[in-house]
Design an enzyme around this catalytic site. Structure first.
Site, short mmCIF file in Angstrom:
data_model
loop_
_atom_site.label_atom_id
_atom_site.label_comp_id
_atom_site.label_asym_id
_atom_site.label_seq_id
_atom_site.Cartn_x
_atom_site.Cartn_y
_atom_site.Cartn_z
N HIS A 1 24.05 48.82 2.00
CA HIS A 1 23.26 49.76 2.76
C HIS A 1 23.99 51.09 2.88
CE1 HIS A 1 26.03 48.66 5.94
NE2 HIS A 1 25.55 47.43 6.01
P1 TYD Z 1 24.61 43.48 8.26
O1 TYD Z 1 24.41 44.94 8.48
O2 TYD Z 1 23.79 42.83 7.21
O3 TYD Z 1 26.13 43.17 7.99
P2 TYD Z 1 27.13 43.83 6.91
O4 TYD Z 1 26.76 45.22 6.70
O5 TYD Z 1 28.42 43.76 7.60
O6 TYD Z 1 27.06 42.99 5.70
O7 TYD Z 1 24.37 42.76 9.66
C1 TYD Z 1 24.09 41.39 9.78
C2 TYD Z 1 23.22 41.19 11.02
O8 TYD Z 1 23.92 41.55 12.19
C3 TYD Z 1 21.95 42.01 10.99
O9 TYD Z 1 20.91 41.21 11.52
C4 TYD Z 1 22.22 43.16 11.94
C5 TYD Z 1 23.21 42.56 12.91
N1 TYD Z 1 24.19 43.54 13.45
C6 TYD Z 1 24.13 43.92 14.77
O10 TYD Z 1 23.25 43.48 15.55
N2 TYD Z 1 25.04 44.81 15.26
C7 TYD Z 1 26.01 45.33 14.47
O11 TYD Z 1 26.84 46.14 14.93
C8 TYD Z 1 26.07 44.94 13.08
C9 TYD Z 1 27.11 45.50 12.16
C10 TYD Z 1 25.14 44.02 12.62
#
Ligand code: TYD
Length: 138
Positions: free
Chosen positions: A53
């Site tokens: 992302h």
């Molecule tokens: P995601 O953004 O996919 O993780 P990464 O970028 O680290 O691979 O996040 C996984 C899940 O956690 C998604 O449902 C969003 C949630 N999340 C939060 O609620 N708060 C946060 O600060 C983060 C980073 C993720």
């Protein structure tokens, strides 16, 4: 690679002594933003790709406080670079609007993420084509 605030590796001050290591990361000093949020990622298998992302607002610093991983960053204009996170006193600074993939997690990887903003799902761009359109003003 990017305009203005650039992707770069950061090296943090160490104050270790015979009692062990101590690494310091202060907002606006060792990282170029005030830290509003931290989260950490561990237990990801070697074949997992995380991230995938870009963020409209949030800047990050990623530190493998244990173990190792890699981060691939793309600017959506054809430039990409891969960084290895393999030392607890170094991190990568990621400005807003860069596409990032984290992968190659070692079994003992603990990836600490410092963020400039509170979590807001609406500022995450999770579609690569949409990201490319935005950075190229389409
Ligand atoms: P995601 O953004 O996919 O993780 P990464 O970028 O680290 O691979 O996040 C996984 C899940 O956690 C998604 O449902 C969003 C949630 N999340 C939060 O609620 N708060 C946060 O600060 C983060 C980073 C993720």
């Amino acid at each position: 690679m990017m305009d203005g605030k650039e992707v770069k590796m950061l090296e943090f001050p160490q104050k270790g002594d015979e009692r062990g290591h101590l690494v310091i990361v202060e907002g606006m000093k060792d990282v170029p933003f005030e830290i509003k949020r931290i989260f950490y990622i561990y237990g990801s298998d070697a074949n997992v790709v995380r991230g995938q992302h870009a963020n409209k607002k949030t800047e990050f610093v990623l530190i493998n406080v244990a173990g190792t991983s890699k981060v691939k960053v793309r600017d959506g204009k054809g430039n990409e670079a891969v960084f290895s996170l393999n030392r607890p006193h170094t991190g990568i600074y990621l400005p807003k609007m860069v596409w990032k993939d984290m992968y190659d997690f070692s079994e003992d990887s603990v990836l600490l993420c410092l963020a400039s903003e509170h979590y807001d799902a609406s500022e995450y761009i999770r579609d690569y084509d949409e990201f490319v359109d935005i950075v190229n003003d389409k």
